[in-house]
Motif scaffolding. Structure first.
Motif, mmCIF file in Angstrom:
data_model
loop_
_atom_site.group_PDB
_atom_site.id
_atom_site.type_symbol
_atom_site.label_atom_id
_atom_site.label_comp_id
_atom_site.label_asym_id
_atom_site.label_seq_id
_atom_site.Cartn_x
_atom_site.Cartn_y
_atom_site.Cartn_z
ATOM 1 N N GLY A 161 6.673 0.459 -1.676
ATOM 2 C CA GLY A 161 5.297 0.141 -2.295
ATOM 3 C C GLY A 161 4.205 -0.318 -1.334
ATOM 4 O O GLY A 161 3.122 -0.094 -1.460
ATOM 5 N N HIS A 162 4.598 -1.091 -0.247
ATOM 6 C CA HIS A 162 3.722 -1.567 0.917
ATOM 7 C C HIS A 162 3.244 -0.354 1.470
ATOM 8 O O HIS A 162 2.068 -0.198 1.767
ATOM 9 C CB HIS A 162 4.430 -2.288 1.929
ATOM 10 C CG HIS A 162 4.746 -3.989 1.378
ATOM 11 N ND1 HIS A 162 3.912 -4.551 0.430
ATOM 12 C CD2 HIS A 162 5.795 -4.867 1.537
ATOM 13 C CE1 HIS A 162 4.398 -5.591 0.123
ATOM 14 N NE2 HIS A 162 5.409 -5.883 0.895
ATOM 15 N N ARG A 163 4.051 0.759 1.780
ATOM 16 C CA ARG A 163 3.469 1.968 2.598
ATOM 17 C C ARG A 163 2.361 2.510 1.801
ATOM 18 O O ARG A 163 1.519 3.030 2.219
ATOM 19 C CB ARG A 163 4.660 2.883 2.973
ATOM 20 C CG ARG A 163 5.441 2.214 4.072
ATOM 21 C CD ARG A 163 6.423 3.453 4.582
ATOM 22 N NE ARG A 163 7.465 3.624 3.592
ATOM 23 C CZ ARG A 163 8.538 3.486 3.568
ATOM 24 N NH1 ARG A 163 9.199 2.398 4.336
ATOM 25 N NH2 ARG A 163 9.525 3.966 2.695
ATOM 26 N N GLY A 164 2.827 2.695 0.457
ATOM 27 C CA GLY A 164 1.877 3.506 -0.496
ATOM 28 C C GLY A 164 0.664 2.876 -0.660
ATOM 29 O O GLY A 164 -0.560 3.313 -0.638
ATOM 30 N N ARG A 165 0.918 1.421 -0.616
ATOM 31 C CA ARG A 165 -0.718 0.615 -0.695
ATOM 32 C C ARG A 165 -1.535 0.921 0.611
ATOM 33 O O ARG A 165 -2.810 0.932 0.535
ATOM 34 C CB ARG A 165 -0.384 -0.898 -0.954
ATOM 35 C CG ARG A 165 -1.437 -1.566 -1.350
ATOM 36 C CD ARG A 165 -1.019 -2.940 -1.442
ATOM 37 N NE ARG A 165 -2.316 -3.979 -1.640
ATOM 38 C CZ ARG A 165 -2.639 -4.608 -2.759
ATOM 39 N NH1 ARG A 165 -2.455 -4.223 -3.844
ATOM 40 N NH2 ARG A 165 -3.525 -5.484 -2.536
ATOM 41 N N ARG A 166 -0.711 0.797 1.674
ATOM 42 C CA ARG A 166 -1.649 1.112 3.020
ATOM 43 C C ARG A 166 -2.170 2.358 2.978
ATOM 44 O O ARG A 166 -3.250 2.651 3.548
ATOM 45 C CB ARG A 166 -0.653 0.826 4.027
ATOM 46 C CG ARG A 166 -0.560 -0.750 4.367
ATOM 47 C CD ARG A 166 0.512 -0.858 5.961
ATOM 48 N NE ARG A 166 1.635 0.095 6.012
ATOM 49 C CZ ARG A 166 2.801 -0.576 5.540
ATOM 50 N NH1 ARG A 166 2.750 -1.825 5.300
ATOM 51 N NH2 ARG A 166 3.711 0.282 5.956
ATOM 52 N N TYR A 167 -1.475 3.411 2.654
ATOM 53 C CA TYR A 167 -1.939 4.849 2.475
ATOM 54 C C TYR A 167 -3.332 4.924 1.704
ATOM 55 O O TYR A 167 -4.309 5.537 2.129
ATOM 56 C CB TYR A 167 -0.757 5.652 1.974
ATOM 57 C CG TYR A 167 -1.340 7.254 1.728
ATOM 58 C CD1 TYR A 167 -1.197 7.894 2.901
ATOM 59 C CD2 TYR A 167 -1.847 7.631 0.676
ATOM 60 C CE1 TYR A 167 -1.844 9.338 2.888
ATOM 61 C CE2 TYR A 167 -2.500 8.890 0.683
ATOM 62 C CZ TYR A 167 -2.357 9.666 1.693
ATOM 63 O OH TYR A 167 -2.783 11.080 1.680
ATOM 64 N N ILE A 168 -3.385 4.136 0.414
ATOM 65 C CA ILE A 168 -4.509 4.412 -0.256
ATOM 66 C C ILE A 168 -5.540 3.740 0.286
ATOM 67 O O ILE A 168 -6.838 4.132 0.384
ATOM 68 C CB ILE A 168 -3.982 3.715 -1.964
ATOM 69 C CG1 ILE A 168 -2.974 4.617 -2.593
ATOM 70 C CG2 ILE A 168 -5.445 3.597 -2.580
ATOM 71 C CD1 ILE A 168 -3.367 6.040 -2.850
ATOM 72 N N GLN A 169 -5.263 2.554 0.869
ATOM 73 C CA GLN A 169 -6.491 1.948 1.565
ATOM 74 C C GLN A 169 -7.154 2.651 2.488
ATOM 75 O O GLN A 169 -8.360 2.680 2.681
ATOM 76 C CB GLN A 169 -5.670 0.419 2.273
ATOM 77 C CG GLN A 169 -6.896 -0.292 2.705
ATOM 78 C CD GLN A 169 -7.804 -1.059 1.814
ATOM 79 O OE1 GLN A 169 -7.308 -1.930 1.083
ATOM 80 N NE2 GLN A 169 -9.151 -0.793 1.903
ATOM 81 N N PRO B 172 0.087 15.722 -5.591
ATOM 82 C CA PRO B 172 0.969 14.468 -6.044
ATOM 83 C C PRO B 172 2.245 14.483 -4.879
ATOM 84 O O PRO B 172 2.352 13.364 -4.303
ATOM 85 C CB PRO B 172 1.448 14.491 -7.211
ATOM 86 C CG PRO B 172 0.262 15.383 -7.819
ATOM 87 C CD PRO B 172 -0.061 16.494 -6.884
ATOM 88 N N SER B 173 2.943 15.387 -4.653
ATOM 89 C CA SER B 173 3.646 15.645 -3.908
ATOM 90 C C SER B 173 3.433 15.527 -2.397
ATOM 91 O O SER B 173 4.195 14.699 -1.616
ATOM 92 C CB SER B 173 4.454 16.969 -3.742
ATOM 93 O OG SER B 173 5.525 17.270 -2.991
ATOM 94 N N ASP B 174 2.287 16.100 -1.839
ATOM 95 C CA ASP B 174 1.828 15.856 -0.607
ATOM 96 C C ASP B 174 1.465 14.178 -0.227
ATOM 97 O O ASP B 174 1.890 13.810 0.829
ATOM 98 C CB ASP B 174 0.468 16.624 -0.430
ATOM 99 C CG ASP B 174 0.837 18.004 -0.518
ATOM 100 O OD1 ASP B 174 1.787 18.431 -0.337
ATOM 101 O OD2 ASP B 174 -0.425 19.077 -0.544
ATOM 102 N N VAL B 175 0.744 13.624 -1.335
ATOM 103 C CA VAL B 175 0.416 12.225 -0.981
ATOM 104 C C VAL B 175 1.796 11.378 -0.869
ATOM 105 O O VAL B 175 1.932 10.430 -0.008
ATOM 106 C CB VAL B 175 -0.427 11.636 -2.181
ATOM 107 C CG1 VAL B 175 -0.603 10.211 -2.201
ATOM 108 C CG2 VAL B 175 -2.007 12.442 -2.112
ATOM 109 N N LEU B 176 2.465 11.644 -1.703
ATOM 110 C CA LEU B 176 3.898 10.771 -1.755
ATOM 111 C C LEU B 176 4.652 11.068 -0.441
ATOM 112 O O LEU B 176 5.158 9.977 0.124
ATOM 113 C CB LEU B 176 4.627 10.944 -2.797
ATOM 114 C CG LEU B 176 4.159 10.553 -4.273
ATOM 115 C CD1 LEU B 176 5.379 11.082 -5.353
ATOM 116 C CD2 LEU B 176 4.197 9.006 -4.254
ATOM 117 N N THR B 177 4.517 12.250 0.003
ATOM 118 C CA THR B 177 5.402 12.532 1.513
ATOM 119 C C THR B 177 4.522 11.733 2.485
ATOM 120 O O THR B 177 5.139 11.289 3.365
ATOM 121 C CB THR B 177 5.213 14.284 1.652
ATOM 122 O OG1 THR B 177 5.948 14.514 0.729
ATOM 123 C CG2 THR B 177 6.094 14.534 3.067
ATOM 124 N N ALA B 178 3.331 12.039 2.475
ATOM 125 C CA ALA B 178 2.354 11.324 3.623
ATOM 126 C C ALA B 178 2.495 9.772 3.694
ATOM 127 O O ALA B 178 2.640 9.201 4.805
ATOM 128 C CB ALA B 178 0.948 11.847 3.357
#
Length: 414
Positions: free
Chosen positions: A365-373, A329-335
Motif C-alpha cells: 500500500g505504501h508503494r502504491g501511494r508513493r507511485y501515485i504521488q 491497470p496491469s501496467d500501473v500495478l506492476t510499476a
C-alpha cells in the motif's frame, strides 16, 4: 499581482461532473481547481449519473442545467443527452466570454455543444475523450456495427476530432486509435485520471469503514458504479468462493438492486452494500479497507485502453489492488509493485493478496501511494492540463510530441 486581463476563462462541459462535497465524478473540479491564471466554470446536469435522482448543490464553480431522467440505455437516455446539450449551450452563452470551451465525453452531444458554444463565443475548443464513443457502444452490445446509427455516430466522432483545437485523452494507449483515424498526433495530449494522496488520509472525525458493516477476515472494497459494464457479478462469484472474507460494494447504478437481490438469494452473508458517499467522505475512510478491487466485464473497447479512477483512488488511499484487466491497470500495478493483475482469474488474485501477511500488505500500500504521488496525482496531471490550455491560447509555445509523452513510461503511446 494578476490583473483582470491576465486571467483566462474556461467553461467545462460535463453532464456528470460533481464537486468534491458530493459523490460522483470530481475529475474536473480537482484538475481545474489547481490551475494557475485560469478561472473556470463547470456546466453539469442536475441529475446524479448513477441513481438518476435530481440533485442540487451550491458551488460557485458550477452551473447546473436541467436534464431529463432515464433508467436504461434507451431513447430516454438520448433525450437526456439532448436536454443537456441545449442547456449547456445556453449556459455558456450566459457566461462572460471564455477563452476556451472544454467539452468532455463520454456521450458525443456534450462535445457538439462545446463546439457550437465555442463558435458562437469566438473561443478555442478543447475536446476531452474519456470513453471511445461509438466504439464502446458497439463492443458492449448497445449498437450494431455498420448500422445506420453507428455510421452516423462515427461520422460525428471524426467531425469533432477534426474541429477540436486540442484533444485530451485519459489514457495514452488511445494514441494508436487516433493515429488509425488520421488525427494529427500533435493535437493530442494525455491527462490521465488521477488521485491526490493527501486527500485520502484517514479522517478521525468520520465513522470508520469497518464500523459501517460487519467485517470478518480481510475487508475487500469496491467503490464505483454498479452498471452492466462493471463486472460486479464476477465480484459476487469471488465472494461466494471466499466466504472467509468480507466484500463491501460502495456506490449506485442501474444494476445495484439486482446485485443486492442476487447476494440475498444466494445467501452471500459476506457481501455488504453501501450507497454512494460524498467524495471527501469516501476518501477519508477508504484506507480503512485491506484490499481494493478493480473489475470490468470483458469488452474489446477496454482492450484499446482505459484509465480507471477507482484504481488510482485505491492506491492513493494506500490499498493494494487486484484487477482483472490488462493494459494500463496491469501496467500501473506492476510499476508500483502494489497488487496483482489476474485477467480471467479474479478470485485467484484476491485469494493471493488476501493470504499475504499484514506487514506485506501495508508495504504494498505504501508503494502504491508513493507511485501515485510521483506519477498520477491530481497535481501532476493538472500541470499537463495547464500546458494544454496555455498552449491553445498562445501563452506558451507548443511542446513537441516527445515532450508531451507520459511521465513515467507506463502505458505510453503505442
Amino acid at each position: 499581482m494578476k490583473t483582470e486581463s491576465s486571467v483566462r476563462r474556461v467553461v467545462v462541459l460535463n453532464q456528470y461532473a460533481m464537486p468534491a462535497s458530493v459523490g460522483g465524478g470530481t475529475r474536473h473540479v480537482e484538475l481545474f481547481g489547481r490551475l494557475k491564471g485560469w478561472q473556470y466554470r463547470i456546466v453539469a446536469g442536475d441529475r446524479d449519473h448513477a441513481s438518476q435522482r435530481p440533485h442540487s448543490f451550491q458551488d460557485p464553480h458550477f452551473r447546473l442545467v436541467h436534464v431529463s431522467g432515464y433508467r436504461g440505455n434507451d431513447h430516454r437516455r438520448v433525450i437526456s443527452f439532448a436536454t443537456y446539450c441545449l442547456g449547456a449551450v445556453v449556459a455558456t452563452l450566459r457566461e462572460p466570454r471564455p477563452d476556451v470551451v472544454y467539452a468532455s465525453s463520454p456521450h458525443l452531444l456534450a462535445p457538439v455543444a462545446g463546439w457550437l458554444a465555442a463558435r458562437l463565443r469566438g473561443s478555442k475548443f478543447v475536446l476531452e475523450i474519456r470513453d471511445l464513443w461509438p466504439q464502446s457502444m458497439v463492443d458492449t452490445g448497445y449498437l450494431r456495427e455498420n448500422s445506420l446509427l453507428h455510421r452516423a455516430l462515427r461520422a460525428l466522432e471524426l467531425w469533432l476530432y477534426r474541429r477540436a483545437d486540442r484533444i485530451v485523452l485519459v489514457t495514452s494507449a488511445w494514441y494508436s486509435y487516433f493515429r488509425s483515424l488520421g488525427i494529427d498526433e500533435a493535437k493530442l495530449e494525455w491527462v490521465s485520471n488521477s488521485a491526490e494522496p493527501e486527500d485520502f488520509d484517514i479522517q478521525p472525525d468520520l465513522i470508520p469503514l469497518r464500523d459501517r458493516c460487519p467485517v470478518r477476515g480481510r475487508l475487500i472494497v469496491y467503490a464505483g458504479a454498479h452498471g452492466p459494464a462493471n463486472g460486479l457479478d464476477l465480484l459476487l462469484d469471488a465472494a461466494a468462493e471466499l466466504p472467509e472474507h468480507t466484500f463491501l460494494l460502495i456506490g449506485e447504478g442501474i444494476d445495484k438492486q439486482r446485485l443486492v437481490d442476487r447476494a440475498r438469494s444466494e445467501g452471500l452473508a459476506n457481501v455488504q452494500f453501501l450507497g454512494m458517499l460524498p467524495k471527501r467522505e469516501l476518501a477519508g475512510i477508504l484506507g480503512g479497507a485491506d484490499i481494493g478491487v478493480h473489475v470490468l466485464n470483458d469488452a474489446a473497447v477496454f482492450r484499446l485502453g482505459l484509465s480507471p479512477n477507482k484504481l488510482y483512488d485505491y492506491l492513493a488511499a494506500g490499498l493494494p489492488v487486484v484487477t482483472n484487466c490488462l493494459g494500463e491497470p496491469s501496467d500501473v500495478l506492476t510499476a508500483a509493485d502494489a497488487g496483482f493483475a489476474t485477467p480471467g482469474e479474479l478470485t485467484a488474485g484476491l485469494r493471493k493478496l488476501a493470504d499475504l501477511d499484514d506487514a506485506t500488505l501495508k508495504e504494498m500500500g505504501h508503494r502504491g501511494r508513493r507511485y501515485i504521488q510521483d506519477n498520477r496525482s491530481r497535481t501532476v496531471m493538472s500541470a499537463r492540463l495547464q500546458r494544454v490550455l496555455d498552449e491553445v491560447v498562445g501563452r506558451v509555445r507548443p511542446a513537441n510530441a516527445e515532450q508531451r509523452g507520459p511521465l513515467e513510461g507506463v502505458g505510453g503511446p503505442r
